[in-house]
Structure formats: C-alpha cells, structure tokens
Design a protein around this motif. Structure first.
Motif, PDB file in Angstrom:
ATOM      1  N   LYS A   3      -8.369   3.176 -15.670  1.00 22.65           N
ATOM      2  CA  LYS A   3      -8.319   1.931 -14.912  1.00 22.65           C
ATOM      3  C   LYS A   3      -7.543   2.154 -13.614  1.00 22.65           C
ATOM      4  O   LYS A   3      -6.433   2.648 -13.625  1.00 22.65           O
ATOM      5  CB  LYS A   3      -7.675   0.829 -15.735  1.00 22.65           C
ATOM      6  CG  LYS A   3      -7.747  -0.494 -15.054  1.00 22.65           C
ATOM      7  CD  LYS A   3      -7.440  -1.600 -16.003  1.00 22.65           C
ATOM      8  CE  LYS A   3      -7.609  -2.898 -15.255  1.00 22.65           C
ATOM      9  NZ  LYS A   3      -7.855  -3.988 -16.124  1.00 22.65           N
ATOM     10  N   LYS A   4      -8.167   1.767 -12.521  1.00 21.48           N
ATOM     11  CA  LYS A   4      -7.521   1.875 -11.223  1.00 21.48           C
ATOM     12  C   LYS A   4      -7.488   0.491 -10.610  1.00 21.48           C
ATOM     13  O   LYS A   4      -8.443  -0.263 -10.686  1.00 21.48           O
ATOM     14  CB  LYS A   4      -8.289   2.839 -10.320  1.00 21.48           C
ATOM     15  CG  LYS A   4      -8.321   4.236 -10.897  1.00 21.48           C
ATOM     16  CD  LYS A   4      -8.959   5.212  -9.955  1.00 21.48           C
ATOM     17  CE  LYS A   4      -8.948   6.588 -10.593  1.00 21.48           C
ATOM     18  NZ  LYS A   4      -9.408   7.611  -9.726  1.00 21.48           N
ATOM     19  N   SER A   5      -6.377   0.176  -9.990  1.00 19.03           N
ATOM     20  CA  SER A   5      -6.234  -1.170  -9.447  1.00 19.03           C
ATOM     21  C   SER A   5      -6.986  -1.348  -8.131  1.00 19.03           C
ATOM     22  O   SER A   5      -7.444  -2.432  -7.828  1.00 19.03           O
ATOM     23  CB  SER A   5      -4.757  -1.504  -9.259  1.00 19.03           C
ATOM     24  OG  SER A   5      -4.164  -0.565  -8.385  1.00 19.03           O
ATOM     25  N   ILE A   6      -7.103  -0.292  -7.356  1.00 16.16           N
ATOM     26  CA  ILE A   6      -7.793  -0.387  -6.074  1.00 16.16           C
ATOM     27  C   ILE A   6      -8.891   0.671  -6.041  1.00 16.16           C
ATOM     28  O   ILE A   6      -8.652   1.845  -6.308  1.00 16.16           O
ATOM     29  CB  ILE A   6      -6.821  -0.151  -4.908  1.00 16.16           C
ATOM     30  CG1 ILE A   6      -5.725  -1.222  -4.915  1.00 16.16           C
ATOM     31  CG2 ILE A   6      -7.556  -0.158  -3.587  1.00 16.16           C
ATOM     32  CD1 ILE A   6      -4.647  -1.003  -3.884  1.00 16.16           C
ATOM     33  N   ILE A   7     -10.092   0.236  -5.724  1.00 17.51           N
ATOM     34  CA  ILE A   7     -11.215   1.161  -5.641  1.00 17.51           C
ATOM     35  C   ILE A   7     -11.185   1.833  -4.284  1.00 17.51           C
ATOM     36  O   ILE A   7     -11.198   1.173  -3.244  1.00 17.51           O
ATOM     37  CB  ILE A   7     -12.556   0.435  -5.871  1.00 17.51           C
ATOM     38  CG1 ILE A   7     -12.610  -0.064  -7.309  1.00 17.51           C
ATOM     39  CG2 ILE A   7     -13.735   1.336  -5.541  1.00 17.51           C
ATOM     40  CD1 ILE A   7     -13.852  -0.837  -7.665  1.00 17.51           C
ATOM     41  N   LYS A   8     -11.117   3.163  -4.306  1.00 17.63           N
ATOM     42  CA  LYS A   8     -11.093   3.958  -3.080  1.00 17.63           C
ATOM     43  C   LYS A   8     -12.274   4.916  -3.125  1.00 17.63           C
ATOM     44  O   LYS A   8     -12.334   5.797  -3.973  1.00 17.63           O
ATOM     45  CB  LYS A   8      -9.781   4.726  -2.955  1.00 17.63           C
ATOM     46  CG  LYS A   8      -8.584   3.812  -2.790  1.00 17.63           C
ATOM     47  CD  LYS A   8      -7.328   4.597  -2.564  1.00 17.63           C
ATOM     48  CE  LYS A   8      -6.156   3.655  -2.337  1.00 17.63           C
ATOM     49  NZ  LYS A   8      -4.936   4.396  -2.016  1.00 17.63           N
ATOM     50  N   ILE A   9     -13.206   4.723  -2.199  1.00 16.27           N
ATOM     51  CA  ILE A   9     -14.425   5.544  -2.192  1.00 16.27           C
ATOM     52  C   ILE A   9     -14.536   6.428  -0.957  1.00 16.27           C
ATOM     53  O   ILE A   9     -15.487   7.177  -0.814  1.00 16.27           O
ATOM     54  CB  ILE A   9     -15.678   4.653  -2.302  1.00 16.27           C
ATOM     55  CG1 ILE A   9     -15.727   3.642  -1.163  1.00 16.27           C
ATOM     56  CG2 ILE A   9     -15.741   3.981  -3.665  1.00 16.27           C
ATOM     57  CD1 ILE A   9     -17.021   2.879  -1.059  1.00 16.27           C
ATOM     58  N   GLY A  10     -13.552   6.360  -0.089  1.00 15.14           N
ATOM     59  CA  GLY A  10     -13.599   7.109   1.159  1.00 15.14           C
ATOM     60  C   GLY A  10     -13.772   8.604   0.967  1.00 15.14           C
ATOM     61  O   GLY A  10     -14.585   9.243   1.640  1.00 15.14           O
ATOM     62  N   LYS A  11     -13.023   9.171   0.018  1.00 15.58           N
ATOM     63  CA  LYS A  11     -13.127  10.629  -0.184  1.00 15.58           C
ATOM     64  C   LYS A  11     -14.509  11.021  -0.703  1.00 15.58           C
ATOM     65  O   LYS A  11     -15.020  12.085  -0.348  1.00 15.58           O
ATOM     66  CB  LYS A  11     -12.025  11.136  -1.103  1.00 15.58           C
ATOM     67  CG  LYS A  11     -12.144  10.700  -2.539  1.00 15.58           C
ATOM     68  CD  LYS A  11     -11.046  11.290  -3.394  1.00 15.58           C
ATOM     69  CE  LYS A  11     -11.239  10.788  -4.812  1.00 15.58           C
ATOM     70  NZ  LYS A  11     -10.361  11.425  -5.748  1.00 15.58           N
ATOM     71  N   ASN A  12     -15.122  10.166  -1.518  1.00 17.53           N
ATOM     72  CA  ASN A  12     -16.473  10.472  -2.004  1.00 17.53           C
ATOM     73  C   ASN A  12     -17.486  10.440  -0.865  1.00 17.53           C
ATOM     74  O   ASN A  12     -18.359  11.301  -0.784  1.00 17.53           O
ATOM     75  CB  ASN A  12     -16.894   9.504  -3.102  1.00 17.53           C
ATOM     76  CG  ASN A  12     -16.123   9.719  -4.384  1.00 17.53           C
ATOM     77  OD1 ASN A  12     -15.484  10.748  -4.574  1.00 17.53           O
ATOM     78  ND2 ASN A  12     -16.160   8.752  -5.265  1.00 17.53           N
ATOM     79  N   ILE A  13     -17.368   9.464   0.003  1.00 14.23           N
ATOM     80  CA  ILE A  13     -18.272   9.385   1.153  1.00 14.23           C
ATOM     81  C   ILE A  13     -18.075  10.602   2.047  1.00 14.23           C
ATOM     82  O   ILE A  13     -19.045  11.203   2.524  1.00 14.23           O
ATOM     83  CB  ILE A  13     -18.071   8.056   1.912  1.00 14.23           C
ATOM     84  CG1 ILE A  13     -18.555   6.886   1.034  1.00 14.23           C
ATOM     85  CG2 ILE A  13     -18.805   8.073   3.253  1.00 14.23           C
ATOM     86  CD1 ILE A  13     -18.258   5.519   1.584  1.00 14.23           C
ATOM     87  N   LYS A  14     -16.835  10.996   2.241  1.00 16.84           N
ATOM     88  CA  LYS A  14     -16.546  12.180   3.060  1.00 16.84           C
ATOM     89  C   LYS A  14     -17.152  13.438   2.435  1.00 16.84           C
ATOM     90  O   LYS A  14     -17.761  14.259   3.131  1.00 16.84           O
ATOM     91  CB  LYS A  14     -15.028  12.345   3.202  1.00 16.84           C
ATOM     92  CG  LYS A  14     -14.611  13.486   4.087  1.00 16.84           C
ATOM     93  CD  LYS A  14     -13.091  13.500   4.219  1.00 16.84           C
ATOM     94  CE  LYS A  14     -12.628  14.551   5.182  1.00 16.84           C
ATOM     95  NZ  LYS A  14     -11.158  14.478   5.355  1.00 16.84           N
ATOM     96  N   LEU A  15     -17.011  13.603   1.120  1.00 15.64           N
ATOM     97  CA  LEU A  15     -17.588  14.759   0.431  1.00 15.64           C
ATOM     98  C   LEU A  15     -19.113  14.774   0.546  1.00 15.64           C
ATOM     99  O   LEU A  15     -19.718  15.831   0.774  1.00 15.64           O
ATOM    100  CB  LEU A  15     -17.181  14.767  -1.041  1.00 15.64           C
ATOM    101  CG  LEU A  15     -15.754  15.173  -1.350  1.00 15.64           C
ATOM    102  CD1 LEU A  15     -15.417  14.893  -2.809  1.00 15.64           C
ATOM    103  CD2 LEU A  15     -15.530  16.632  -1.020  1.00 15.64           C
ATOM    104  N   ILE A  16     -19.713  13.622   0.388  1.00 14.70           N
ATOM    105  CA  ILE A  16     -21.171  13.524   0.491  1.00 14.70           C
ATOM    106  C   ILE A  16     -21.609  13.885   1.907  1.00 14.70           C
ATOM    107  O   ILE A  16     -22.540  14.672   2.110  1.00 14.70           O
ATOM    108  CB  ILE A  16     -21.650  12.108   0.102  1.00 14.70           C
ATOM    109  CG1 ILE A  16     -21.428  11.868  -1.392  1.00 14.70           C
ATOM    110  CG2 ILE A  16     -23.118  11.908   0.478  1.00 14.70           C
ATOM    111  CD1 ILE A  16     -21.523  10.422  -1.829  1.00 14.70           C
ATOM    112  N   ARG A  17     -20.929  13.324   2.896  1.00 12.68           N
ATOM    113  CA  ARG A  17     -21.262  13.615   4.299  1.00 12.68           C
ATOM    114  C   ARG A  17     -21.147  15.105   4.591  1.00 12.68           C
ATOM    115  O   ARG A  17     -22.053  15.718   5.148  1.00 12.68           O
ATOM    116  CB  ARG A  17     -20.328  12.815   5.227  1.00 12.68           C
ATOM    117  CG  ARG A  17     -20.523  13.148   6.705  1.00 12.68           C
ATOM    118  CD  ARG A  17     -19.548  12.410   7.593  1.00 12.68           C
ATOM    119  NE  ARG A  17     -18.144  12.631   7.332  1.00 12.68           N
ATOM    120  CZ  ARG A  17     -17.454  13.725   7.682  1.00 12.68           C
ATOM    121  NH1 ARG A  17     -18.058  14.719   8.297  1.00 12.68           N
ATOM    122  NH2 ARG A  17     -16.168  13.823   7.409  1.00 12.68           N
TER     123      ARG A  17
END
Length: 113
Positions: A3-17
């Motif tokens: 369980k995470k209180s804040i969803i952070k997707i920036g690193k995933n988008i960066k990895l995909i890019r």
C-alpha cells in the motif's frame, strides 16, 4: 499489494520513454505537450491528465497497466513484457539472437528439472 499513499508514475513513464529511445523533447512533440510538462511528470511534480496518459499509451502502444504496474494486483509477470519494449525496433539479426537465447534458456531449464 504494497500500500502506497501517493501514486507516483513518473519513473515508469521515464523508463518507458527511454526504452523506446525518445528524449523528453521528442515525446513532448509527439504527444503535443511542452517538454517542461514531460519533465514535471517524470519528476512526479505534476500528474498527467487522462488525455496525456492516453496519448502516451497510444504513442508507445502500451496499456495503462505498464504505467501503473506497481499499484495494480494484475500482471505480476509484466517484467518480461516491459523489458521487451522496443523489441520491434531491433534489427532482424538482433531479434533472432534474442529468440535463440530464449529458446536456449528454456531448453536448459527443462533439463534442470
């Protein structure tokens, strides 16, 4: 699920890019947003809108589960799919090499049982 209180997707988008070989500037141009907006998204300074998320997914031909994988119960085995992002851009020779390696390791695993 962790369980995470804040969803952070920036690193995933960066990895995909990066796995597709795009700069922030090129991605921004392709999905019609500013480079600064891409930078802010990747640093989790801002959250992308549904529209921007859709553009990113459509551009890279991925599902939202690739971006939100840490937060979803589904697709625990997505690591292999994620690591093959960009496979279609490889040369035929490189694709054949990867296919042969997969067949080799699958064959080796059967003999270890």
């Amino acid at each position: 699920m962790k369980k995470k209180s804040i969803i952070k997707i920036g690193k995933n988008i960066k990895l995909i890019r990066r796995s597709h070989g795009y700069t922030q500037e090129k991605l921004a141009e392709e999905i019609e947003v500013s480079t600064r907006h891409i930078s802010d998204i990747e640093q989790d300074k801002t959250k992308p809108s549904y529209e921007v998320l859709t553009r990113i997914c459509n551009f890279f031909e991925i599902g939202l589960d690739e971006i939100f994988k840490e937060y979803l119960e589904i697709g625990k085995e997505n690591k292999i799919n994620y690591s093959l992002t960009g496979f279609e851009k490889l040369s035929k020779k490189d694709k054949n090499t990867i296919e042969h390696l997969i067949m080799y390791f699958n064959k080796e695993n059967k003999t270890d049982i």
